[in-house]
Design an enzyme around this catalytic site. Sequence first.
Site, PDB file in Angstrom:
ATOM      1  N   LYS A 110      -7.349  -4.566  -5.142  1.00  0.00           N
ATOM      2  CA  LYS A 110      -5.962  -4.786  -4.722  1.00  0.00           C
ATOM      3  C   LYS A 110      -5.642  -6.279  -4.666  1.00  0.00           C
ATOM      4  O   LYS A 110      -4.584  -6.725  -5.127  1.00  0.00           O
ATOM      5  CB  LYS A 110      -5.707  -4.156  -3.349  1.00  0.00           C
ATOM      6  N   ASP A 149      -0.168   5.028   0.875  1.00  0.00           N
ATOM      7  CA  ASP A 149      -0.429   6.031   1.910  1.00  0.00           C
ATOM      8  C   ASP A 149      -0.393   5.403   3.302  1.00  0.00           C
ATOM      9  O   ASP A 149      -1.022   4.380   3.557  1.00  0.00           O
ATOM     10  CB  ASP A 149      -1.796   6.687   1.672  1.00  0.00           C
ATOM     11  N   ASP A 180       0.874  -1.165   0.000  1.00  0.00           N
ATOM     12  CA  ASP A 180       0.000   0.000   0.000  1.00  0.00           C
ATOM     13  C   ASP A 180       0.919   1.225   0.000  1.00  0.00           C
ATOM     14  O   ASP A 180       2.099   1.124   0.353  1.00  0.00           O
ATOM     15  CB  ASP A 180      -0.880  -0.036   1.253  1.00  0.00           C
ATOM     16  N   ASN A 208      -9.007  -1.333   3.629  1.00  0.00           N
ATOM     17  CA  ASN A 208      -9.031  -1.716   2.216  1.00  0.00           C
ATOM     18  C   ASN A 208      -7.805  -2.554   1.825  1.00  0.00           C
ATOM     19  O   ASN A 208      -7.712  -3.022   0.685  1.00  0.00           O
ATOM     20  CB  ASN A 208      -9.130  -0.478   1.320  1.00  0.00           C
ATOM     21  N   SER A 262      -2.359   0.767  -4.692  1.00  0.00           N
ATOM     22  CA  SER A 262      -2.788   1.880  -3.845  1.00  0.00           C
ATOM     23  C   SER A 262      -4.175   2.400  -4.220  1.00  0.00           C
ATOM     24  O   SER A 262      -4.518   2.500  -5.397  1.00  0.00           O
ATOM     25  CB  SER A 262      -1.770   3.029  -3.961  1.00  0.00           C
ATOM     26  N   ASP A 271      -1.959  -0.812   5.812  1.00  0.00           N
ATOM     27  CA  ASP A 271      -2.389  -0.316   7.127  1.00  0.00           C
ATOM     28  C   ASP A 271      -3.887  -0.147   7.279  1.00  0.00           C
ATOM     29  O   ASP A 271      -4.387  -0.008   8.392  1.00  0.00           O
ATOM     30  CB  ASP A 271      -1.728   1.035   7.408  1.00  0.00           C
ATOM     31  N   GLU A 327      -1.397  10.512   4.312  1.00  0.00           N
ATOM     32  CA  GLU A 327      -2.442  10.205   3.341  1.00  0.00           C
ATOM     33  C   GLU A 327      -2.439  11.348   2.333  1.00  0.00           C
ATOM     34  O   GLU A 327      -2.754  12.486   2.674  1.00  0.00           O
ATOM     35  CB  GLU A 327      -3.806  10.089   4.025  1.00  0.00           C
ATOM     36  N   ARG A 383     -14.710  12.136  -1.116  1.00  0.00           N
ATOM     37  CA  ARG A 383     -13.497  12.920  -0.871  1.00  0.00           C
ATOM     38  C   ARG A 383     -13.008  13.608  -2.149  1.00  0.00           C
ATOM     39  O   ARG A 383     -12.591  14.763  -2.127  1.00  0.00           O
ATOM     40  CB  ARG A 383     -12.401  12.023  -0.292  1.00  0.00           C
TER      41      ARG A 383
END
Length: 422
Positions: free
Chosen positions: A329, A198, A196, A355, A284, A352, A205, A241
């Site tokens: 992913k 971020d 990943d 997702n 990602s 982390d 992030e 977002r």
Amino acid sequence: MSEIVLINVTGEDRPGIIASLTEILARYHVPVLDIGQSTIHNALALGLMVELPAAGADCGVFKDLLFCAHGMGLDIRFTPIAVEAYEDWVHEQGRPRHILTLLGREIDAGHIAKVTGVVAARGLNVDRIVRLTGRISRRDRREHPLASVELSVRGAVESLADLHAEFLALGRVIDVDVSVQEDDIYRRNRRLVCFDMDSTLIQTEVIDELAAAAGVGDQVAAITESAMRGELDFQESFRRRMALLKGLDESVLAGIAERLPITEGADRLIASLKRLGYKVAILSGGFTYFAEHLQRRFGVDYVYANRLDFRDGKLTGEVSGEIIDGRRKADLLSEIAEREGIRLEQVIAVGDGANDLPMLSIAGLGIAFHAKPIVTRQARHSIANVGLDGILYLLGMRDRDVARLGSDRWTPDGWGRAVTIG
């Protein structure tokens, strides 16, 4: 009838000890059934399991071994082993084995006592202990960033998930990460690592950085945290977002990319794995613009991320193509493994957020890295106390092994062409 004898040798280590003792055994045609040695600060502990022929006690081998050991300043002890006890020991070699790796800034006797206490309580036995990190000077008191010890344990584990949970809870108390892995062929033959981006490869992030530049930081951060805790569907939260970023000027992205805070240990980890022939991927839910920046820095082989959409030099609040969520992913990880001709057991996945759980669950070594609580609880391995290069020790590498690989950073001319896929 033959006799089985355990020979224990202790004393100050020096070159030629094993050669001298085994030369005597060879002279008397004595088979060596097992041999093992450990040395700490030049203090030798050597064991040999041998089989003496009938009336072997009268053949002179013991006398010659005693004289040889005495001449080298060594203590030697002979212990007869009953045939039944030896056969029981032989049959134990088929029992399951697991590797425990302790990772922390410092590992002391208390940490080892608590971890081995769990091992003993579950009826497991420690066969071997190896220090993976370098020796620590007591004269040079500079802080040492990493400490790692590896234990090989023998015995049946009823539930690996329960054992992981117990070590996870213990790790929170003692500030040391404890990883438990099956000691199988795949542990020593990983070939692909998928990160990943971020809050994993970088300590931020990126969407929050963009939001701060757009003046909507608090709104976006709240949605991000909710999504990473698994409270919101990723795709829904992502679109919400992105909509808040509409109108942000493209020139802002370059400055953010140049000052991305790289996670501790990332350079050392990736450079070491690349030199060992690993393929490296970034999978990602962030953006290709920033992932490609990391690709150039680290020599990443594959990049899959979301491609930002611009119109007249400004963000439209949307992305081009399919959104990379947790399920995507996992699918991408499987596709890359198939393309590289390797099994999923040979893949490392690191992330982390919620997702990341799908890809962590299918990888042979899925690692929750400084992760959200929901991820740490569900992942099979967790690193919370050290940097990304702690992963090297989960692979059984020692500091001296890593040092031999060299410390040069990747350059495009040195390690070949990378592949970018938006």
